[in-house]
Scaffold this motif. Structure first.
Motif, PDB file in Angstrom:
ATOM      1  N   CYS A  34       0.802  -1.232   0.000  1.00 26.11           N
ATOM      2  CA  CYS A  34       0.000   0.000   0.000  1.00 26.11           C
ATOM      3  C   CYS A  34       0.830   1.275   0.000  1.00 26.11           C
ATOM      4  N   SER A  44      -2.199   0.249   5.557  1.00 24.05           N
ATOM      5  CA  SER A  44      -3.286  -0.736   5.559  1.00 24.05           C
ATOM      6  C   SER A  44      -2.850  -2.166   5.269  1.00 24.05           C
ATOM      7  N   CYS A  45      -1.796  -2.370   4.490  1.00 26.31           N
ATOM      8  CA  CYS A  45      -1.482  -3.768   4.130  1.00 26.31           C
ATOM      9  C   CYS A  45      -0.716  -4.489   5.240  1.00 26.31           C
ATOM     10  N   CYS A 129      -6.755  -1.359   0.121  1.00 25.84           N
ATOM     11  CA  CYS A 129      -5.658  -0.517   0.613  1.00 25.84           C
ATOM     12  C   CYS A 129      -5.958   0.981   0.503  1.00 25.84           C
ATOM     13  N   SER A 131      -5.444   2.982  -1.917  1.00 27.09           N
ATOM     14  CA  SER A 131      -4.535   3.808  -2.733  1.00 27.09           C
ATOM     15  C   SER A 131      -5.288   4.457  -3.889  1.00 27.09           C
TER      16      SER A 131
END
Ligand code: SF4
Ligand code: FES
Length: 237
Positions: A34, A44-45, A129, A131
């Motif tokens: 992410c 988040s990852c 994520c 993004s």
């Protein structure tokens, strides 16, 4: 500059750096999904975890969000770190079992390419994520997509999964998506993304279709540059 010990090596890094950049600057690789340079960090990852030690205490932190500190002792490959990363990868794979990006990363980090957790069948390759949402909001300035619903039903896309009338078809979301979840099909004069079709603009000089008309109109309105001046592809400029 601050001084740290990373994987047993003395490393210096500028004060305002994140640990991930300091680690990579030292030539040490850390898996990430992410952390994309075009958008702000979401953490988040959780793949970028490392172990930090301060005095007698050690803990696991996400290196993309943790700032460097003087005297920090960092281990990027301790057993604890590798176990957390493998677990995180198995959870991601359970969500997106058909993601070739995740499968390849799993093999590289010694996790099983099949998760021991019950696999989802309806999430595509999206790891949530954000993004794509961030680039649309922070860079493009359009906010055509978001995360909707809660818990296991959470998905990404335009509101109510209807065609967005603010989307300009630029494809920035495709560019930052780490897993290739977002489908964009460009076939000459048409582009399809998020369920909407966009008319493409041909270059005034070479005739090649190069950008959605809506994107060029958006840029023209935002910058004041006449549409005509934007109707030339980058190669012909
Ligand atoms: S579509 Fe891609 S960028 Fe967007 S949230 Fe899902 S994985 Fe992340
Ligand atoms: S790269 Fe740090 S949490 Fe994803």
């Amino acid at each position: 500059m601050v001084n740290m010990i990373i994987d047993g090596k003395n490393i210096s890094a500028p004060k305002d750096t994140m640990l991930l950049e300091a680690i990579r600057g030292a030539g040490i690789s850390v898996p990430t999904l992410c952390a994309h340079e075009a958008v702000s960090r979401s953490g988040s990852c959780r793949l970028c975890v490392v172990e930090i030690k301060k005095g007698n205490r050690s803990r696991i932190v996400t290196s993309c969000l943790y700032g460097v500190e003087e005297g920090l002792v960092v281990d990027t490959k301790s057993d604890r770190v590798l176990n957390v990363r493998r677990l995180v990868m198995e959870l991601l794979l359970a969500r997106c079992p058909e993601s070739d990006v995740l499968q390849k990363m799993a093999l590289e980090m010694g996790a099983k390419p099949q998760s021991r957790f019950v696999a989802d069948t309806d999430k595509g390759k999206c790891i949530l994520c954000r993004s794509c949402v961030r680039v649309c909001e922070e860079v493009v300035g359009v906010s055509a997509i978001g995360l909707f619903a809660r818990g296991s039903q959470k998905t990404v896309g335009p509101p109510f999964h209807e065609q967005s009338d603010v989307c300009i078809g630029c494809g920035a979301c495709v560019y930052v998506c780490p897993t290739g979840h977002i489908e964009m099909i460009s076939t000459g004069e048409k582009r399809k993304i998020w369920g909407r079709r966009f008319k493409m603009q041909p270059c005034d000089k070479c005739g090649k279709y190069f950008a959605p008309v809506d994107q060029l109109k958006f840029i023209s309105k935002k910058t004041g540059v006449p549409f005509k001046e934007l109707s030339v592809c980058t190669e012909c400029r």
